[in-house]
Scaffold this motif. Structure first.
Motif, mmCIF file in Angstrom:
data_model
loop_
_atom_site.group_PDB
_atom_site.id
_atom_site.type_symbol
_atom_site.label_atom_id
_atom_site.label_comp_id
_atom_site.label_asym_id
_atom_site.label_seq_id
_atom_site.Cartn_x
_atom_site.Cartn_y
_atom_site.Cartn_z
ATOM 1 N N PRO A 34 0.801 -1.236 0.000
ATOM 2 C CA PRO A 34 0.000 0.000 0.000
ATOM 3 C C PRO A 34 0.823 1.271 0.000
ATOM 4 O O PRO A 34 0.330 2.333 -0.400
ATOM 5 C CB PRO A 34 -0.827 -0.135 1.285
ATOM 6 N N ALA A 35 2.085 1.199 0.449
ATOM 7 C CA ALA A 35 2.942 2.382 0.455
ATOM 8 C C ALA A 35 3.703 2.534 -0.857
ATOM 9 O O ALA A 35 4.609 3.377 -0.955
ATOM 10 C CB ALA A 35 3.918 2.312 1.622
ATOM 11 N N ASP A 36 3.389 1.703 -1.860
ATOM 12 C CA ASP A 36 4.028 1.726 -3.177
ATOM 13 C C ASP A 36 5.463 1.227 -3.139
ATOM 14 O O ASP A 36 6.255 1.517 -4.024
ATOM 15 C CB ASP A 36 3.989 3.129 -3.790
ATOM 16 N N ASP A 50 -9.196 -20.697 -19.836
ATOM 17 C CA ASP A 50 -9.897 -21.559 -20.786
ATOM 18 C C ASP A 50 -9.537 -23.023 -20.623
ATOM 19 O O ASP A 50 -10.388 -23.895 -20.775
ATOM 20 C CB ASP A 50 -9.590 -21.119 -22.218
ATOM 21 N N THR A 51 -8.265 -23.299 -20.321
ATOM 22 C CA THR A 51 -7.806 -24.687 -20.283
ATOM 23 C C THR A 51 -7.402 -25.154 -18.899
ATOM 24 O O THR A 51 -7.243 -26.355 -18.678
ATOM 25 C CB THR A 51 -6.604 -24.869 -21.226
ATOM 26 N N GLY A 52 -7.182 -24.235 -17.955
ATOM 27 C CA GLY A 52 -6.737 -24.611 -16.621
ATOM 28 C C GLY A 52 -5.245 -24.822 -16.509
ATOM 29 O O GLY A 52 -4.741 -25.151 -15.427
ATOM 30 N N ALA A 53 -4.493 -24.651 -17.606
ATOM 31 C CA ALA A 53 -3.042 -24.811 -17.554
ATOM 32 C C ALA A 53 -2.447 -23.738 -16.636
ATOM 33 O O ALA A 53 -2.869 -22.585 -16.658
ATOM 34 C CB ALA A 53 -2.450 -24.694 -18.954
ATOM 35 N N SER A 54 -1.464 -24.140 -15.818
ATOM 36 C CA SER A 54 -0.928 -23.218 -14.815
ATOM 37 C C SER A 54 0.573 -23.070 -14.953
ATOM 38 O O SER A 54 1.267 -23.963 -15.444
ATOM 39 C CB SER A 54 -1.269 -23.706 -13.406
ATOM 40 N N ARG A 55 1.071 -21.928 -14.513
ATOM 41 C CA ARG A 55 2.508 -21.624 -14.458
ATOM 42 C C ARG A 55 2.762 -20.890 -13.149
ATOM 43 O O ARG A 55 1.846 -20.291 -12.556
ATOM 44 C CB ARG A 55 2.919 -20.735 -15.645
ATOM 45 N N SER A 56 4.017 -20.879 -12.708
ATOM 46 C CA SER A 56 4.361 -20.167 -11.473
ATOM 47 C C SER A 56 5.670 -19.422 -11.655
ATOM 48 O O SER A 56 6.517 -19.804 -12.477
ATOM 49 C CB SER A 56 4.475 -21.140 -10.294
ATOM 50 N N ALA A 57 5.810 -18.331 -10.873
ATOM 51 C CA ALA A 57 7.029 -17.522 -10.910
ATOM 52 C C ALA A 57 7.121 -16.762 -9.598
ATOM 53 O O ALA A 57 6.192 -16.773 -8.774
ATOM 54 C CB ALA A 57 7.000 -16.572 -12.098
ATOM 55 N N ASN A 58 8.250 -16.096 -9.384
ATOM 56 C CA ASN A 58 8.455 -15.245 -8.213
ATOM 57 C C ASN A 58 8.832 -13.844 -8.668
ATOM 58 O O ASN A 58 9.454 -13.671 -9.729
ATOM 59 C CB ASN A 58 9.559 -15.809 -7.315
ATOM 60 N N THR A 59 8.475 -12.842 -7.875
ATOM 61 C CA THR A 59 8.890 -11.482 -8.195
ATOM 62 C C THR A 59 10.379 -11.320 -7.928
ATOM 63 O O THR A 59 10.946 -11.978 -7.046
ATOM 64 C CB THR A 59 8.104 -10.455 -7.365
ATOM 65 N N ASP A 60 11.027 -10.452 -8.695
ATOM 66 C CA ASP A 60 12.453 -10.231 -8.508
ATOM 67 C C ASP A 60 12.668 -9.084 -7.519
ATOM 68 O O ASP A 60 11.732 -8.629 -6.843
ATOM 69 C CB ASP A 60 13.135 -9.947 -9.842
ATOM 70 N N GLY A 61 13.897 -8.577 -7.438
ATOM 71 C CA GLY A 61 14.223 -7.536 -6.480
ATOM 72 C C GLY A 61 13.490 -6.239 -6.720
ATOM 73 O O GLY A 61 13.355 -5.411 -5.806
ATOM 74 N N SER A 62 12.988 -6.031 -7.959
ATOM 75 C CA SER A 62 12.242 -4.804 -8.246
ATOM 76 C C SER A 62 10.739 -5.032 -8.174
ATOM 77 O O SER A 62 9.961 -4.171 -8.589
ATOM 78 C CB SER A 62 12.612 -4.278 -9.635
ATOM 79 N N GLY A 63 10.352 -6.215 -7.658
ATOM 80 C CA GLY A 63 8.936 -6.524 -7.544
ATOM 81 C C GLY A 63 8.284 -6.943 -8.841
ATOM 82 O O GLY A 63 7.055 -7.026 -8.920
ATOM 83 N N THR A 64 9.062 -7.234 -9.866
ATOM 84 C CA THR A 64 8.533 -7.562 -11.189
ATOM 85 C C THR A 64 8.432 -9.073 -11.371
ATOM 86 O O THR A 64 9.340 -9.819 -10.999
ATOM 87 C CB THR A 64 9.431 -6.977 -12.283
ATOM 88 N N PHE A 65 7.329 -9.525 -11.939
ATOM 89 C CA PHE A 65 7.191 -10.933 -12.346
ATOM 90 C C PHE A 65 7.012 -10.982 -13.860
ATOM 91 O O PHE A 65 6.473 -10.057 -14.468
ATOM 92 C CB PHE A 65 6.022 -11.622 -11.639
ATOM 93 N N SER A 101 1.243 -5.942 -20.257
ATOM 94 C CA SER A 101 1.530 -5.423 -18.925
ATOM 95 C C SER A 101 0.303 -5.585 -18.040
ATOM 96 O O SER A 101 -0.779 -5.090 -18.381
ATOM 97 C CB SER A 101 1.937 -3.946 -18.995
ATOM 98 N N ALA A 102 0.472 -6.302 -16.934
ATOM 99 C CA ALA A 102 -0.601 -6.420 -15.953
ATOM 100 C C ALA A 102 -0.656 -5.195 -15.052
ATOM 101 O O ALA A 102 -1.539 -5.081 -14.200
ATOM 102 C CB ALA A 102 -0.411 -7.683 -15.114
ATOM 103 N N GLY A 103 0.321 -4.315 -15.209
ATOM 104 C CA GLY A 103 0.336 -3.080 -14.443
ATOM 105 C C GLY A 103 0.849 -3.264 -13.029
ATOM 106 O O GLY A 103 1.487 -4.256 -12.677
ATOM 107 N N LYS A 104 0.529 -2.298 -12.191
ATOM 108 C CA LYS A 104 0.942 -2.321 -10.787
ATOM 109 C C LYS A 104 -0.142 -3.031 -9.977
ATOM 110 O O LYS A 104 -1.304 -2.616 -9.968
ATOM 111 C CB LYS A 104 1.152 -0.894 -10.284
ATOM 112 N N MET A 105 0.226 -4.111 -9.321
ATOM 113 C CA MET A 105 -0.712 -4.905 -8.538
ATOM 114 C C MET A 105 -0.432 -4.648 -7.054
ATOM 115 O O MET A 105 0.637 -5.001 -6.543
ATOM 116 C CB MET A 105 -0.589 -6.386 -8.887
#
Length: 765
Positions: A34-36, A50-65, A101-105
């Motif tokens: 909340p503090a950006d 549509d298909t239920g296929a899934s993937r996973s990842a982690n954010t990096d040091g800049s908060g980006t996935f 871009s999913a933007g800022k979450m």
């Protein structure tokens, strides 16, 4: 801010060749509190809705996935972090060849058991890439009424795209000629699921088109795209086919057009043919189409969760009567066919003048050509055409048009699309896709201006249209393997091919050379199979081309030379191999790959083996010219003649190889740099039939070349009359009797070449 710099190094590039690329996309977003402040090293889950296929990842040091090598579709992103509520954002639409871009979450303070759900914007501003592109989804294509259900009809609505084609309909062949992207008319590429779909001979004809029901997305990359897509400066048009989903979906539709819904035209109502107004030409168009897609499963045994195997299939049947271009011609009258031009007039009502070249170009008495001066072959050529059937009612048509015809011919098409998607494991997925675009049309008025031949040589049976099948096919397979969450590889292999062919439905009975008995040729008309070709492409004993120029205006002609001189087949199979690997390293997204294409082009060239006569009046013919094309034909006065000794068939093979490296560097939240290089190499084109040749000046000898007597004047006067008109050897400047004009000069050239003096086996009528 997005800056883009990449260089392209070309080792060898041909403008007649096109290249493709995969249709994988990427999704990028930033997670903050909340503090950006950025939230690093939190798990992010991605699910295809549509298909239920899934993937996973982690954010990096800049908060980006980052999620790389995604198939186009609708996704859900879920973020779980200790001390924050679970955040889920749905309906994130990722288009083909897009870095979305999913933007800022923003995570909210709370426990993991609490959740926040957000729905993504339907239309997102491009913030993650520098490209300029426009995406059209399948729903938009179906919501707009497109004539002929042709996908290219929609491109007129895309900003930056101009289509100068008169119509966009499936009545014609699949082509992208006439389309301009951002002012560039050339170097366009068209791909389907990343596979190039272009005939590499014309570079405008397509092998096939998928039907609209099978299209998930249509995208136009117009400028500023990355090195991955950097080959085509003129823009890239990409189509992605639909895949099956966890639920069953289907469509069915019928479109109907018929001339009964149309009023007759003003022109038809005023054009009197055979004593009656011209009826409306048949115009019929029926499209039956359906599609179905969903999971492939057997309860409790196969794909029981409906997340592993999916299918999609679509078929479209099109039945057509396609109207040919109306024919308004001046055909030889019954009097003109026997040399009587006394009733032949100009449009202003003045009598035409038929001149006698053997009598100082004075007019024939009464405009009557003596029977003794009429050649049987020339008269047979005029008699080949039907008699007049049209009574002019407008002043502009008088003595200009006496024959009118319009008609329709069938053009059936069938389009099949089948796609199977699979998710073998959470790391390995892919799909197989097949397209069959069957196209077979009858073409009216190809080199002739009539079908029903009333009063001509052919009688009521008329002359057959040209059968022009143009089927196209393609199959491809793509596999994506997630080596690690930050390292992904994608591989594609596919083949596409088409046949561009022409045949005669009546086996050339209406074009047989015997219909004009005694017609001469410079070289003997060849027989047997065309060298270097299949047995279906055999030489036919066909009529030569004969035309009569102007005057008279709108004269009849017979011309089947271009692409239709006997059976004609053109093949263009293309094999495509692609591989792309992506790696995320901190703020960098690296991508590298290669594209390999094997082209094979087989096509005949030089179909004028039966000869071509032109009787048109011309100032270049100072001797044999009556001033009227039909009169020239009757008297055997040939203005020009051409013939090839045989058909040449080339079979060209070559390879295109490309590779690239690029980096999308997210310097900070507001600045992204797109950097890349792309390399090209094309191997030399090799003709397997060894038909390519070149001119070697050192081996040229003017004295050894055969040459022909031309019209000349012994006094050098500009106009040759009377005794001053002579035949002239253009090399030695010596003269011979006027009757030698158009004959080969004796003792020139190599007799082994087949050159003979005209008059013994030549084209003098």
């Amino acid at each position: 801010m997005i800056l883009k710099t990449y260089a392209v190094f070309a080792l060898l590039l041909s403008s007649a060749t096109v290249f493709g690329q995969t249709v994988s996309s990427s999704l990028v977003g930033t997670v903050v509190d909340p503090a950006d402040a950025v939230v690093s090293n939190v798990p992010v889950a991605l699910v295809n809705q549509d298909t239920g296929a899934s993937r996973s990842a982690n954010t990096d040091g800049s908060g980006t996935f980052r999620f790389l090598n995604l198939t186009p579709g609708t996704y859900r992103v879920t973020i779980t972090a200790q001390g924050f509520k679970t955040l889920s954002q749905t309906d994130i639409v990722v288009a083909a060849e897009e870095t979305r871009s999913a933007g800022k979450m923003v995570l909210q303070i709370g426990s993991l058991s609490d959740s926040v759900s957000v729905t993504a914007d339907t239309t997102a501003i491009q913030l993650a890439s520098s490209e300029k592109a426009q995406t059209v989804d399948g729903n938009q294509l179906n919501d707009v009424t497109l004539k002929g259900r042709d996908l290219f009809g929609y491109l007129r609505l895309v900003p930056g795209v101009v289509d100068t084609s008169a119509t966009r309909d499936v009545t014609g062949p699949n082509q992208i000629s006439g389309i301009t992207i951002n002012g560039n008319t050339s170097a366009k590429n068209f791909t389907v699921d990343g596979i190039t779909d272009m005939d590499t001979g014309s570079n405008t004809t397509l092998h096939y088109e998928p039907n609209i029901d099978a299209i998930q997305e249509l995208k136009v990359l117009s400028s500023n795209y990355q090195a991955e897509f950097g080959r085509n400066s003129g823009g890239t048009i990409t189509v992605v086919t639909k895949n099956g989903t966890q639920q069953f979906h289907g469509t069915a539709m019928w479109n109907h057009r018929h001339e009964e819904f149309n009023a007759n035209s003003w022109v038809n109502n005023h054009n009197v043919v055979n004593g009656a107004a011209t009826p409306i030409v048949p115009y019929r168009y029926n499209v039956e189409t359906y599609s179905i897609g969903g999971p492939v499963f057997i309860p409790k045994h196969l794909n029981k969760n409906k997340t592993r195997l999916f299918f999609f299939g679509s078929q479209e049947y099109t039945g057509q009567f396609v109207a040919g271009v109306p024919q308004s011609k001046y055909t030889p009258t019954a009097l003109e066919r026997v040399g009587n031009f006394s009733q032949s007039f100009n449009n202003n009502g003045t009598p035409i003048k038929v001149l006698d070249p053997q009598n100082n170009n004075t007019q024939f008495s009464g405009n009557l050509i003596p029977e003794s001066r009429i050649t049987p072959v020339g008269q047979a050529m005029l008699n080949f055409f039907p008699l007049p059937n049209f009574t002019p009612t407008l002043p502009a048509q008088l003595n200009v048009i006496n024959y009118f015809e319009q008609g329709s011919a069938t053009h059936p098409r069938r389009n099949d699309v089948v796609r199977v998607d699979f998710v073998i494991t959470s790391k390995l997925s892919g799909y197989f896709r097949y397209i069959n675009d069957h196209d077979d049309m009858l073409q009216l008025y190809q080199g002739v201006s009539f079908t029903s031949d009333v009063g001509g040589t052919l009688g009521a049976k008329g002359i057959a249209p040209i059968d022009h099948p143009n089927p196209g096919h393609s199959y491809s397979a793509t596999a994506t393997y997630t080596i690690t969450p930050t390292l992904i590889n994608e591989a594609t292999v596919g083949e596409s091919w088409n046949t561009w062919a022409f045949y005669s439905p009546d086996n050339y009975a209406s074009e047989d050379r015997g219909l004009v008995p005694g017609v001469p040729s410079l070289f003997p008309v060849p027989k047997g199979v065309v060298p270097g070709y299949s047995a279906v492409n055999s030489y036919q004993n066909l009529l030569p081309t004969f035309s009569f120029g102007s005057p008279p205006s709108n004269s009849m002609a017979y011309s089947r030379v271009s692409n239709t001189a006997g059976a004609f087949e053109n093949f263009n199979p293309i094999w495509t191999y692609l591989d792309n690997i992506s790696k995320v390293v901190g703020p960098h997204t690296f991508k590298a790959g290669f594209y390999l294409e094997h082209n094979d082009k087989l096509e005949p060239f030089g179909e004028n083996y039966m000869g071509a006569f032109n009787f048109g009046p011309t100032s270049a013919n100072l001797v044999n010219n009556t001033g009227d094309g039909y009169a020239n034909g009757l008297m055997g006065y040939v203005g020009s003649y051409s013939q090839t000794s045989a058909v040449t068939t080339y079979n060209t093979v070559y390879w295109n190889a490309e590779f690239y490296v690029q980096d999308s560097w997210k310097v900070n939240r507001r600045l992204t740099l797109d950097l890349g290089v792309r390399f090209y190499h094309q191997t030399p084109q090799v003709d397997l039939n060894k038909t390519f040749d070149n001119f070697l000046p050192a081996r040229y000898s003017a004295s050894a070349m055969p040459h022909i007597y031309v019209a000349g004047c012994t006094t050098g006067a500009a106009t040759c009359t009377g005794a001053t008109r002579q035949a002239e050897d253009p090399f030695t400047k010596t003269f011979a009797p006027v009757t030698y004009i158009g004959l080969f000069v004796p003792n020139t050239g190599d007799p082994a070449s087949g050159m003979v003096q005209l008059g013994t086996n030549g084209v003098s009528l």
